[in-house]
Motif scaffolding. Structure first.
Motif, short mmCIF file in Angstrom:
data_model
loop_
_atom_site.label_atom_id
_atom_site.label_comp_id
_atom_site.label_asym_id
_atom_site.label_seq_id
_atom_site.Cartn_x
_atom_site.Cartn_y
_atom_site.Cartn_z
N LEU A 10 56.63 -70.93 -15.84
CA LEU A 10 56.66 -72.40 -15.80
C LEU A 10 55.79 -72.92 -14.66
CD1 LEU A 10 60.46 -73.10 -16.43
CD2 LEU A 10 58.57 -73.35 -18.03
N TRP A 11 55.83 -72.24 -13.52
CA TRP A 11 54.98 -72.65 -12.41
C TRP A 11 53.50 -72.58 -12.79
CZ3 TRP A 11 57.96 -69.29 -8.30
CH2 TRP A 11 59.15 -69.94 -7.96
N ASP A 12 53.13 -71.52 -13.49
CA ASP A 12 51.74 -71.38 -13.92
C ASP A 12 51.36 -72.50 -14.88
OD1 ASP A 12 51.42 -69.11 -12.40
OD2 ASP A 12 51.80 -67.71 -14.06
N ALA A 13 52.25 -72.82 -15.81
CA ALA A 13 51.96 -73.85 -16.81
C ALA A 13 51.84 -75.23 -16.17
CB ALA A 13 53.05 -73.86 -17.88
N ALA A 14 52.61 -75.46 -15.10
CA ALA A 14 52.61 -76.76 -14.43
C ALA A 14 51.67 -76.79 -13.24
CB ALA A 14 54.02 -77.13 -13.98
N ASN A 15 50.95 -75.68 -13.00
CA ASN A 15 50.01 -75.59 -11.87
C ASN A 15 50.70 -75.87 -10.55
OD1 ASN A 15 47.47 -75.13 -10.75
ND2 ASN A 15 46.92 -77.31 -10.81
N PHE A 16 51.84 -75.21 -10.34
CA PHE A 16 52.62 -75.38 -9.12
C PHE A 16 52.71 -74.05 -8.39
CE2 PHE A 16 57.05 -75.30 -7.21
CZ PHE A 16 56.72 -76.06 -6.10
N SER A 17 52.38 -74.06 -7.10
CA SER A 17 52.44 -72.86 -6.27
C SER A 17 53.34 -73.11 -5.08
CB SER A 17 51.04 -72.46 -5.79
OG SER A 17 50.18 -72.18 -6.89
N PRO A 18 54.62 -72.78 -5.17
CA PRO A 18 55.53 -73.04 -4.05
C PRO A 18 55.24 -72.13 -2.87
CG PRO A 18 56.63 -71.72 -5.72
CD PRO A 18 55.29 -72.11 -6.29
N ASP A 19 55.51 -72.63 -1.67
CA ASP A 19 55.42 -71.75 -0.52
C ASP A 19 56.67 -70.87 -0.49
OD1 ASP A 19 57.54 -73.10 0.95
OD2 ASP A 19 56.11 -74.67 1.45
N ALA A 20 56.73 -69.95 0.45
CA ALA A 20 57.80 -68.95 0.46
C ALA A 20 59.19 -69.58 0.56
CB ALA A 20 57.58 -67.97 1.62
N ASN A 21 59.33 -70.59 1.41
CA ASN A 21 60.64 -71.22 1.58
C ASN A 21 61.01 -72.06 0.37
OD1 ASN A 21 60.51 -70.01 4.05
ND2 ASN A 21 60.95 -71.86 5.25
N GLN A 22 60.03 -72.79 -0.19
CA GLN A 22 60.30 -73.55 -1.40
C GLN A 22 60.75 -72.61 -2.52
OE1 GLN A 22 56.55 -75.52 -2.01
NE2 GLN A 22 57.23 -77.42 -1.03
N ARG A 23 60.06 -71.49 -2.66
CA ARG A 23 60.40 -70.51 -3.68
C ARG A 23 61.83 -70.01 -3.52
NH1 ARG A 23 57.41 -66.67 -6.77
NH2 ARG A 23 58.66 -64.82 -7.25
N ALA A 24 62.19 -69.65 -2.28
CA ALA A 24 63.53 -69.13 -2.02
C ALA A 24 64.60 -70.17 -2.36
CB ALA A 24 63.66 -68.69 -0.56
N ALA A 25 64.32 -71.44 -2.02
CA ALA A 25 65.29 -72.51 -2.30
C ALA A 25 65.45 -72.72 -3.80
CB ALA A 25 64.83 -73.80 -1.63
N ILE A 26 64.36 -72.69 -4.54
CA ILE A 26 64.41 -72.90 -5.99
C ILE A 26 65.17 -71.78 -6.69
CG2 ILE A 26 62.97 -72.96 -8.08
CD1 ILE A 26 60.79 -74.31 -6.30
N LEU A 27 64.98 -70.55 -6.24
CA LEU A 27 65.59 -69.40 -6.89
C LEU A 27 67.05 -69.17 -6.50
CD1 LEU A 27 62.64 -66.83 -6.74
CD2 LEU A 27 63.29 -68.34 -8.63
N HIS A 28 67.49 -69.80 -5.41
CA HIS A 28 68.88 -69.64 -4.97
C HIS A 28 69.81 -70.38 -5.93
CE1 HIS A 28 72.54 -70.35 -2.66
NE2 HIS A 28 72.20 -69.33 -1.89
#
Length: 432
Positions: A10-28
């Motif tokens: 989904l990130w690839d399709a929406a052209n979104f590249s979260p930083d490490a902390n954003q990624r961790a927050a989204i996946l929690h």
């Protein structure tokens, strides 16, 4: 089509590249989560993607998600953003996602929905509707002479409107006879009573202040007047939250209706809202709060930034779990010079309790600038004393940042004026 996809797809399709902390927050997804965020750090995007991950990848039904923010505008932006991201998801999965029944909005609007939710009623039927007074409605209701006589009849605050007004205003350290001032003070007092769950009769037994006792009596009369002899009960914003909280406490299974509770702008919550939020998450403990205590602006409305600062401690006390803490602290909005100035300025302030030195009034955060190019201009100042020359300078500067692709779209540039009636507005338009 119809296949299981991962959040990275989904990130690839929406052209979104979260930083490490954003990624961790989204996946929690399990347990309480504390997200101290800095300005310009993309916290709204994190909340959107966190919700998308829950719905699309974790298969959480949208009606089991409670997503709240502070203003109507922000809630509309969340709904539009969530709809757009779920539309992208549908193209990849072949599945439609309906968020029509999802609890998404301001806390006030969601409290109103809770009071009408048949799942929280004793007979599993929709509750009677209520009429919500906004701030202006509440002002006119209290300033109405018939309401005034009802609230203060036979009390020792005075006989005339002026005497009663002065008695109320004295409690606030004012000598005014103004009824307008008294009504404004009364609204602040009554709302604080409601937000702090004050029982007027219990409070009267705690002290011997005659004026305060009279105001507590008038508050109890105010509460009664909103519901007695009315086909459609009235309520105000503060009582609405109190009633929603009491409903949650007294309804069996209410704390398990939502499997995920996500609260934006948590630094602007007040006491009753904190109680309500923890009650919603009491069973599953999946409570995520995000906010920035440096942007706590609504203390005059009863908001308490301590809710945000003490969230980890409250989680341990109320939910029995220490939350995961992830700082959303990369600034994507401002140049390095501005970010550095902000960080340096905040260190000058004294955030330590002078009596209890172990208590701090601020969540420590290190804001990291994403735009780290050396020599990037943060602030440009003009020395011209002629309006036309200033406007020409601005127009040239705008042309430069557009031609050099410093902005992707001219609509990312804003012009602020003391008044749109100023002649400078027309001069700048012509220069542009």
């Amino acid at each position: 089509m119809g296949e299981q996809i991962g959040i990275e797809d989904l990130w690839d399709a929406a052209n979104f590249s979260p930083d490490a902390n954003q990624r961790a927050a989204i996946l929690h997804t399990n347990g309480p989560l504390f997200l101290p965020a800095g300005p310009g750090s993309g916290k709204t995007r994190v909340l959107l993607w966190k919700t998308v991950n829950l719905i699309v990848c974790k298969k959480v039904p949208p009606d089991q998600i409670f997503l709240s923010t502070f203003t109507e505008k922000a809630s509309r932006q969340l709904r539009v953003g969530l709809t757009n991201l779920l539309s992208i998801s549908s193209l990849l999965t072949g599945k439609m996602y309906d968020i029509g029944r999802m609890y998404l909005g301001t806390l006030h609007s969601l409290c109103q929905r809770l009071l009408m939710d048949k799942r929280l009623s004793y007979n599993l039927e929709y509750q009677n509707r209520i009429k919500l007074m906004d701030e202006l409605d509440q002002y006119f209701y209290l300033s109405n002479n018939s309401t005034w006589r009802l609230l203060f009849h036979d009390l020792s605050l005075g006989e005339s409107i002026n005497e009663i007004s002065r008695s109320i205003n004295r409690l606030f350290g004012q000598t005014s006879y103004s009824k307008h001032v008294a009504v404004t003070n009364l609204i602040a007092l009554f709302n604080r009573f409601s937000e702090e769950l004050v029982d007027p009769y219990d409070a009267m037994s705690d002290h011997n202040d005659d004026v305060m006792n009279d105001l507590l009596i008038s508050y109890s009369r105010y509460l009664s007047s909103l519901t007695e002899n009315r086909k459609v009960p009235l309520t105000d914003f503060s009582i609405l939250q109190q009633d929603a909280y009491k409903l949650l406490v007294n309804s069996a299974g209410a704390d398990s209706i939502f499997s995920q509770v996500i609260i934006d702008e948590y630094q602007d919550t007040n006491s009753i809202q904190e109680k309500l939020i923890f009650q919603l998450a009491k069973s599953h403990k999946n409570l995520c709060v995000v906010g920035d205590d440096d942007q706590a602006l609504y203390r005059f409305r009863g908001a308490t930034v301590e809710n945000f600062i003490s969230f980890p401690k409250k989680c341990a006390e109320i939910l029995g779990v220490v939350p995961t803490t992830i700082a959303i602290n990369t600034n994507y909005r401002s140049a390095k010079g501005i970010v550095d100035f902000y960080s340096k300025f905040m260190t000058y302030c004294n955030w330590v309790d002078p009596i209890n030195l172990g208590i701090r009034f601020r969540v420590e955060k290190e804001l990291i600038p994403n735009r780290t190019k050396d020599g990037t201009t943060s602030v440009v100042v003009t020395n011209s004393d002629n309006d036309k020359a200033v406007c020409d300078e601005i127009a040239s500067f705008v042309k430069k940042i557009i031609s050099e692709k410093i902005v992707d779209d001219p609509n990312q540039i804003a012009f602020l004026f003391p008044s749109l009636k100023s002649e400078v507005v027309g001069s700048l338009q012509r220069a542009l």
